[in-house]
Design a protein around this motif. Structure first.
Motif, PDB file in Angstrom:
ATOM      1  N   ALA A 159       1.313   6.532  -6.967  1.00  0.00           N
ATOM      2  CA  ALA A 159       0.312   7.547  -7.305  1.00  0.00           C
ATOM      3  C   ALA A 159       0.868   8.961  -7.147  1.00  0.00           C
ATOM      4  O   ALA A 159       0.450   9.882  -7.868  1.00  0.00           O
ATOM      5  CB  ALA A 159      -0.927   7.367  -6.426  1.00  0.00           C
ATOM      6  N   ILE A 160       1.810   9.132  -6.228  1.00  0.00           N
ATOM      7  CA  ILE A 160       2.441  10.442  -6.018  1.00  0.00           C
ATOM      8  C   ILE A 160       3.476  10.733  -7.106  1.00  0.00           C
ATOM      9  O   ILE A 160       3.500  11.822  -7.701  1.00  0.00           O
ATOM     10  CB  ILE A 160       3.104  10.496  -4.622  1.00  0.00           C
ATOM     11  N   ARG A 161       4.341   9.750  -7.392  1.00  0.00           N
ATOM     12  CA  ARG A 161       5.452   9.960  -8.323  1.00  0.00           C
ATOM     13  C   ARG A 161       5.038   9.852  -9.785  1.00  0.00           C
ATOM     14  O   ARG A 161       5.616  10.515 -10.653  1.00  0.00           O
ATOM     15  CB  ARG A 161       6.566   8.934  -8.055  1.00  0.00           C
ATOM     16  N   HIS A 162       4.052   9.005 -10.056  1.00  0.00           N
ATOM     17  CA  HIS A 162       3.636   8.743 -11.437  1.00  0.00           C
ATOM     18  C   HIS A 162       2.116   8.823 -11.546  1.00  0.00           C
ATOM     19  O   HIS A 162       1.450   7.829 -11.850  1.00  0.00           O
ATOM     20  CB  HIS A 162       4.125   7.363 -11.882  1.00  0.00           C
ATOM     21  N   PRO A 163       1.547   9.990 -11.286  1.00  0.00           N
ATOM     22  CA  PRO A 163       0.080  10.086 -11.234  1.00  0.00           C
ATOM     23  C   PRO A 163      -0.609   9.672 -12.523  1.00  0.00           C
ATOM     24  O   PRO A 163      -1.745   9.158 -12.485  1.00  0.00           O
ATOM     25  CB  PRO A 163      -0.161  11.571 -10.918  1.00  0.00           C
ATOM     26  N   GLU A 164       0.080   9.861 -13.654  1.00  0.00           N
ATOM     27  CA  GLU A 164      -0.533   9.518 -14.938  1.00  0.00           C
ATOM     28  C   GLU A 164      -0.633   8.013 -15.154  1.00  0.00           C
ATOM     29  O   GLU A 164      -1.354   7.555 -16.044  1.00  0.00           O
ATOM     30  CB  GLU A 164       0.272  10.153 -16.081  1.00  0.00           C
ATOM     31  N   ARG A 165       0.045   7.235 -14.325  1.00  0.00           N
ATOM     32  CA  ARG A 165       0.040   5.770 -14.487  1.00  0.00           C
ATOM     33  C   ARG A 165      -1.012   5.087 -13.623  1.00  0.00           C
ATOM     34  O   ARG A 165      -1.230   3.882 -13.767  1.00  0.00           O
ATOM     35  CB  ARG A 165       1.422   5.193 -14.121  1.00  0.00           C
ATOM     36  N   ARG A 220       4.143  10.326   3.788  1.00  0.00           N
ATOM     37  CA  ARG A 220       3.524  10.677   2.506  1.00  0.00           C
ATOM     38  C   ARG A 220       2.271  11.539   2.694  1.00  0.00           C
ATOM     39  O   ARG A 220       1.583  11.854   1.727  1.00  0.00           O
ATOM     40  CB  ARG A 220       3.145   9.393   1.743  1.00  0.00           C
ATOM     41  N   THR A 221       1.959  11.907   3.930  1.00  0.00           N
ATOM     42  CA  THR A 221       0.679  12.565   4.204  1.00  0.00           C
ATOM     43  C   THR A 221       0.476  13.810   3.361  1.00  0.00           C
ATOM     44  O   THR A 221      -0.566  13.974   2.699  1.00  0.00           O
ATOM     45  CB  THR A 221       0.571  12.910   5.702  1.00  0.00           C
ATOM     46  N   GLU A 222       1.450  14.702   3.343  1.00  0.00           N
ATOM     47  CA  GLU A 222       1.287  15.939   2.584  1.00  0.00           C
ATOM     48  C   GLU A 222       1.202  15.669   1.089  1.00  0.00           C
ATOM     49  O   GLU A 222       0.364  16.259   0.376  1.00  0.00           O
ATOM     50  CB  GLU A 222       2.440  16.892   2.888  1.00  0.00           C
ATOM     51  N   SER A 223       2.039  14.780   0.590  1.00  0.00           N
ATOM     52  CA  SER A 223       2.037  14.477  -0.842  1.00  0.00           C
ATOM     53  C   SER A 223       0.737  13.825  -1.284  1.00  0.00           C
ATOM     54  O   SER A 223       0.268  14.033  -2.416  1.00  0.00           O
ATOM     55  CB  SER A 223       3.214  13.571  -1.190  1.00  0.00           C
ATOM     56  N   LEU A 224       0.126  13.038  -0.399  1.00  0.00           N
ATOM     57  CA  LEU A 224      -1.125  12.364  -0.756  1.00  0.00           C
ATOM     58  C   LEU A 224      -2.268  13.349  -0.984  1.00  0.00           C
ATOM     59  O   LEU A 224      -3.251  13.014  -1.650  1.00  0.00           O
ATOM     60  CB  LEU A 224      -1.511  11.354   0.327  1.00  0.00           C
ATOM     61  N   THR A 225      -2.147  14.533  -0.459  1.00  0.00           N
ATOM     62  CA  THR A 225      -3.212  15.521  -0.683  1.00  0.00           C
ATOM     63  C   THR A 225      -3.283  15.939  -2.144  1.00  0.00           C
ATOM     64  O   THR A 225      -4.285  16.534  -2.568  1.00  0.00           O
ATOM     65  CB  THR A 225      -3.003  16.773   0.196  1.00  0.00           C
ATOM     66  N   GLN A 226      -2.233  15.643  -2.920  1.00  0.00           N
ATOM     67  CA  GLN A 226      -2.213  15.998  -4.340  1.00  0.00           C
ATOM     68  C   GLN A 226      -2.692  14.851  -5.236  1.00  0.00           C
ATOM     69  O   GLN A 226      -2.780  15.030  -6.459  1.00  0.00           O
ATOM     70  CB  GLN A 226      -0.790  16.401  -4.751  1.00  0.00           C
ATOM     71  N   VAL A 227      -2.982  13.693  -4.663  1.00  0.00           N
ATOM     72  CA  VAL A 227      -3.415  12.541  -5.458  1.00  0.00           C
ATOM     73  C   VAL A 227      -4.827  12.783  -5.987  1.00  0.00           C
ATOM     74  O   VAL A 227      -5.738  13.109  -5.229  1.00  0.00           O
ATOM     75  CB  VAL A 227      -3.353  11.244  -4.627  1.00  0.00           C
ATOM     76  N   LYS A 228      -4.982  12.608  -7.284  1.00  0.00           N
ATOM     77  CA  LYS A 228      -6.277  12.835  -7.912  1.00  0.00           C
ATOM     78  C   LYS A 228      -6.960  11.538  -8.340  1.00  0.00           C
ATOM     79  O   LYS A 228      -8.137  11.552  -8.728  1.00  0.00           O
ATOM     80  CB  LYS A 228      -6.121  13.764  -9.111  1.00  0.00           C
ATOM     81  N   GLY A 287       0.817  -1.199   0.000  1.00  0.00           N
ATOM     82  CA  GLY A 287       0.000   0.000   0.000  1.00  0.00           C
ATOM     83  C   GLY A 287       0.856   1.256   0.000  1.00  0.00           C
ATOM     84  O   GLY A 287       0.539   2.255  -0.650  1.00  0.00           O
ATOM     85  N   MET A 288       1.956   1.205   0.746  1.00  0.00           N
ATOM     86  CA  MET A 288       2.893   2.337   0.757  1.00  0.00           C
ATOM     87  C   MET A 288       3.498   2.545  -0.629  1.00  0.00           C
ATOM     88  O   MET A 288       3.658   3.680  -1.089  1.00  0.00           O
ATOM     89  CB  MET A 288       4.005   2.085   1.776  1.00  0.00           C
ATOM     90  N   ILE A 289       3.847   1.445  -1.283  1.00  0.00           N
ATOM     91  CA  ILE A 289       4.403   1.530  -2.635  1.00  0.00           C
ATOM     92  C   ILE A 289       3.345   2.068  -3.595  1.00  0.00           C
ATOM     93  O   ILE A 289       3.637   2.926  -4.444  1.00  0.00           O
ATOM     94  CB  ILE A 289       4.910   0.150  -3.099  1.00  0.00           C
ATOM     95  N   ALA A 290       2.108   1.594  -3.474  1.00  0.00           N
ATOM     96  CA  ALA A 290       1.025   2.064  -4.340  1.00  0.00           C
ATOM     97  C   ALA A 290       0.777   3.553  -4.137  1.00  0.00           C
ATOM     98  O   ALA A 290       0.581   4.305  -5.107  1.00  0.00           O
ATOM     99  CB  ALA A 290      -0.243   1.257  -4.054  1.00  0.00           C
ATOM    100  N   GLN A 291       0.792   3.994  -2.888  1.00  0.00           N
ATOM    101  CA  GLN A 291       0.641   5.425  -2.613  1.00  0.00           C
ATOM    102  C   GLN A 291       1.771   6.220  -3.272  1.00  0.00           C
ATOM    103  O   GLN A 291       1.547   7.272  -3.891  1.00  0.00           O
ATOM    104  CB  GLN A 291       0.648   5.678  -1.104  1.00  0.00           C
ATOM    105  N   THR A 292       2.991   5.711  -3.127  1.00  0.00           N
ATOM    106  CA  THR A 292       4.154   6.390  -3.695  1.00  0.00           C
ATOM    107  C   THR A 292       4.072   6.427  -5.214  1.00  0.00           C
ATOM    108  O   THR A 292       4.439   7.437  -5.849  1.00  0.00           O
ATOM    109  CB  THR A 292       5.448   5.692  -3.243  1.00  0.00           C
TER     110      THR A 292
END
Length: 279
Positions: free
Chosen positions: A116-122, A212-220, A109-114
């Motif tokens: 979504a943060i690093r490669h949102p288009e994928r 990843r809390t702050e970065s997750l706020t940018q996940v669309k 789940g941590m990897i999946a979150q990461t």
């Protein structure tokens, strides 16, 4: 099957029609692709997904970083969750998937979150199961931490015994412990690959990767968070924090579920995932 991705070899297996919705399953700490139960994978495939499960680096039949040894306290981690997420993105390249629905459990789940943060288009959708946006959010109970950090056994019989001890602590108290399945899976995993040092390197990646809390706020990506209410290893606060961080995320919790996926819940979990991926 094997693919070269991000400079390493990744072992993977597929289920379902290639015409189905692409669904990437990412496993947790020290776990192998076989820890995604084959029946569960087929259930997801029957619900219209082209399912891929794979071994993370330092697990199973994917590349192991033996030359890095066991990380010493205070030393830099050999790699980070960023690298594991990039492995997943590069595996998608090898599969010719421009994007996929991504499901991760625990460290997965941590990897999946990461990812979504690093490669949102994928990432078409994100499902985070029994995970957390940071280790500080939901620390394990003392008993769960003890089994997580226990010294690895020296032989196969010891591995089977330790698996029973571990899952009796972190498994789901609301469901019967499937001792036969646990020992069978532990034996299969041991025969396939036994590398405690690899698990230690993965753990070092978790600890060195930060929140990843702050970065997750940018996940669309539309996001689903699934968590057991009786999880002692990653308490339910981890799932609550994940859902609170991602805009619009949906949180589903299960009474009596610990840090595993009880067979009785597979139909409901698969249905929740399918509702997300088919919306």
């Amino acid at each position: 099957m094997r693919a070269t991705a991000n400079g390493i070899d990744i072992a993977y297996e597929t289920f379902g029609s290639p015409a189905g919705r692409p669904l990437l399953l990412i496993m947790g700490l020290g776990a192998q692709l076989i820890h995604w139960n084959e029946e569960f994978c087929r259930l997801l495939a029957e619900q219209g997904h082209h399912v891929v499960r794979f071994d993370n680096r330092d697990a199973g039949l994917s590349t192991h970083f033996h030359d890095k040894g066991v990380p010493e306290a205070g030393a830099p981690a050999p790699y980070l969750l960023d690298d594991l997420a990039d492995d997943a993105a590069c595996l998608m390249d090898a599969l010719a998937w421009p994007a996929a629905h991504v499901v991760g459990a625990s460290m997965g789940g941590m990897i999946a979150q990461t990812l979504a943060i690093r490669h949102p288009e994928r990432v078409l959708t994100l499902t985070s199961i029994m995970s957390t946006p940071g280790t500080e959010v939901a620390p394990p109970t003392a008993e769960a931490l003890a089994v997580l950090m226990a010294t690895p056994p020296a032989d196969r019989d010891g591995v089977l015994e330790q698996a029973l001890r571990t899952w009796s602590v972190i498994g789901s108290p609301g469901y019967e412990l499937d001792r036969e399945w646990i020992t069978t899976l532990a034996g299969t995993a041991y025969d396939r690959c036994f590398d405690p040092a690899g698990t230690a390197r993965q753990l070092a990646a978790i600890m060195a990767s930060g929140s990843r809390t702050e970065s997750l706020t940018q996940v669309k990506a539309p996001t689903l968070v699934l968590h057991g209410e009786a999880d002692p290893l990653v308490p339910v606060a981890g799932g609550q924090a994940t859902a609170a961080a991602v805009p619009g995320a949906r949180l589903v919790t299960y009474p009596g579920m610990g840090h595993d996926l009880p067979r009785a819940l597979w139909p409901d979990i698969a249905t929740e995932i399918t509702k997300l991926t088919s919306a």
